[in-house]
Design a protein around this motif. Structure first.
Motif, PDB file in Angstrom:
ATOM      1  N   THR A   1       0.831  -1.203   0.000  1.00 33.89           N
ATOM      2  CA  THR A   1       0.000   0.000   0.000  1.00 33.89           C
ATOM      3  C   THR A   1       0.868   1.258   0.000  1.00 33.89           C
ATOM      4  O   THR A   1       0.577   2.233  -0.696  1.00 33.89           O
ATOM      5  N   MET A   2       1.952   1.252   0.773  1.00 28.83           N
ATOM      6  CA  MET A   2       2.826   2.420   0.834  1.00 28.83           C
ATOM      7  C   MET A   2       3.519   2.668  -0.499  1.00 28.83           C
ATOM      8  O   MET A   2       3.894   3.800  -0.809  1.00 28.83           O
ATOM      9  N   ALA A   3       3.660   1.625  -1.303  1.00 26.30           N
ATOM     10  CA  ALA A   3       4.295   1.777  -2.609  1.00 26.30           C
ATOM     11  C   ALA A   3       3.461   2.626  -3.558  1.00 26.30           C
ATOM     12  O   ALA A   3       3.994   3.183  -4.523  1.00 26.30           O
ATOM     13  N   VAL A   4       2.148   2.741  -3.289  1.00 22.60           N
ATOM     14  CA  VAL A   4       1.270   3.491  -4.199  1.00 22.60           C
ATOM     15  C   VAL A   4       0.534   4.629  -3.497  1.00 22.60           C
ATOM     16  O   VAL A   4      -0.261   5.336  -4.120  1.00 22.60           O
ATOM     17  N   GLY A   5       0.774   4.820  -2.195  1.00 22.72           N
ATOM     18  CA  GLY A   5       0.096   5.889  -1.472  1.00 22.72           C
ATOM     19  C   GLY A   5      -1.299   5.538  -1.021  1.00 22.72           C
ATOM     20  O   GLY A   5      -2.125   6.417  -0.761  1.00 22.72           O
TER      21      GLY A   5
END
Length: 521
Positions: free
Chosen positions: A228-232
């Motif tokens: 999730t953090m990879a795409v915001g």
């Protein structure tokens, strides 16, 4: 094959890569995590992570030192995990579903210098027997970990680590012995986030993910923390463990992506009439950890109108490497290879099998572990160059779909023929009374012939009885060859499972040997 790791710089810190990257893409004020009634933006997460790195360094945690984290999914777990990586240390999350004995073993085995946990767990552990442990941090009590972070003004700079050095450890569930420490490098998360999170799932910044699997489990770590953090996008942090609490969470947070496990889908379906599930924002349902029965897939689709995209991954490869595609699911299969992974089925001599033939799965991919901690022989027994032989038995059909047939030690012979327990379990799940089922073989003490034993959890409203046994057995004989029908049926309140949610088949074999049974030939 595109190699992501070759594009990474020589100085590479995975925590900085995801956290600083999210801010540079303009996500600083977007919500990263939901936890109970709280929300945490990417900017807030970044500040807490940097302060966590400062606190851990002040405690004497140096580069490559381990910190064990024994917590449910929570903000403190997130801050400590990323903070350790930011500082160049090595986080080791421990599944709270592990036994006390295994938790003690993991703390000792990984040589953790620092332990972060709660007062409750600290009391349960009593005296921790580890000559390496120098500090225990608590998330509650007189000086909770969060207070230390709030009182710290200095925000550390990221350690100048490399993409190939050890970053974090995950322990296997240990169903066949002591848990094994799987060592992953800084680059591994990038591979899984790019190939599965983006290429297969199409995760984007407006997604909210909910994972039944928790972060100390490789599947849950990707679902909640880094993909999730990879795409915001945003993730829900929850310790819900039963169908009613999970449904309450789903209705409250309204996620767009549900990362489930087979038993959860079955449990939600079982209480559907008394616990309404709102699915208005849901766009994807995923399943991993163990085989998803086609019966559950079909019932879910009929009830809610969503496919369940099943896949398979391992702790050793960090996340999913075989997956069905949204809109192209083949119920009961593990789908196709995820981009970036080469998947083969080999015979006992190491050669590829023909279409439809069963063999051992071998996977090649950049997210492969560095090895098992302090277990050189076991590492060399499974890793072949850049590939790993998983021990999973598979076949591939003419259309290229991969079908899981069980672990090598799950398969057994009846009447001289190899039998997969999943075929029998699939048939038994079609009975109206069956909620959950596991099948194991058992030898007959007098005849020395193996026979099929079924362990069944019943739906609410059904009670185990000789008449119900006969009804279930009659269905099995109608769906399966006669020799595959269970000779013995046990009704259990709950099936034994490993800390990662997989059925503990060896425990069932031992249980069958100790329980009086009613056998029908």
């Amino acid at each position: 094959m595109d190699r992501i790791c070759e594009r990474l710089p020589d100085v590479f810190n995975i925590a900085a890569y995801f956290i600083e990257g999210s801010l540079s893409r303009g996500h600083s004020e977007r919500i990263a995590f939901y936890y109970r009634d709280e929300t945490y933006t990417y900017r807030t997460v970044r500040s807490y992570v940097r302060r966590a790195a400062t606190v851990l360094r002040q405690l004497g945690l140096e580069r490559e030192n381990r910190i064990a984290i024994l917590l449910p999914d929570s903000p403190e777990l997130v801050f400590a995990f990323w903070g350790a990586l930011w500082a160049g240390a090595v986080p080791v999350p421990i599944n709270t579903a592990c036994t006390i004995d295994d938790i003690q073993y993991i703390i000792q085995n990984c040589r953790a210098k620092v332990l972060l946990t709660s007062q409750m767990w600290h009391e349960k552990l009593s005296e921790i027997k580890s000559e390496f442990l120098s500090e225990v941090l608590l998330v509650d009590g007189e000086e909770p970990f969060r207070s230390r972070l709030d009182q710290t003004s200095k925000e550390a700079t990221p350690a100048r680590t490399s993409p190939n050095e050890p970053a974090f450890w995950l322990y296997t569930s240990g169903s066949t012995g002591r848990p094994k420490g799987v060592v992953h490098r800084h680059a591994s998360m990038v591979v899984s986030a790019e190939h599965y999170g983006k290429d297969i799932l199409g995760l984007h910044e407006n997604d909210i993910t909910y994972s039944v699997a928790k972060m100390p489990f490789a599947y849950g770590l990707g679902n909640t923390l880094y993909m999730t953090m990879a795409v915001g996008a945003a993730s829900v942090l929850s310790d819900a463990a039963n169908a009613f609490d999970i449904i309450a969470d789903l209705n409250h947070y309204q996620p767009t992506v549900l990362f489930g496990v087979p038993s959860t889908y079955a449990s939600i379906l079982a209480v559907r009439e008394i616990a309404l599930l709102e699915t208005t924002r849901l766009r994807l349902c995923l399943s991993a950890a163990e085989q998803l029965p086609k019966t559950i897939w079909t019932k879910w689709f009929q009830a809610y109108g969503y496919e369940i995209c099943e896949g398979i991954g391992t702790t050793e490869l960090l996340h999913i490497f075989l997956s069905n595609r949204p809109g192209e699911c083949q119920p009961g299969s593990s789908g196709f290879p995820v981009p970036g992974y080469e998947v083969q089925i080999l015979n006992d001599q190491g050669y590829p099998v023909t279409i439809g033939e069963i063999g051992t799965l071998q996977v090649t991919g950049e997210s492969l572990m560095l090895g098992y901690w302090n277990r050189l022989d076991e590492t060399r027994n499974v890793i072949y160059g850049h590939s790993i032989r998983t021990g999973d038995q598979y076949r591939c059909d003419a259309e290229g779909f991969f079908w899981f047939m069980g672990r090598k030690d799950d398969l057994f012979k009846i009447n001289g023929q190899w039998v997969s327990p999943f075929d029998i379990e699939e048939a038994l799940l079609q009975h109206e009374s069956v909620l959950d089922v596991a099948v194991v073989p058992q030898g007959d003490a007098q005849e020395s012939l193996p026979y099929v034993v079924a362990f069944i959890t019943l739906k609410t409203g059904f009670t185990g009885s000789p008449e119900l046994e006969d009804s279930i057995r009659k269905l099995a004989k109608a769906c399966l060859p006669h020799f595959k029908a269970p000779k013995v049926i046990h009704f259990l309140e709950k099936l034994p499972r490993t800390p990662t949610g997989k059925i503990h088949r060896k425990a069932l074999v031992n249980l069958n040997a100790s329980v009086p049974v009613r056998q029908i030939v």
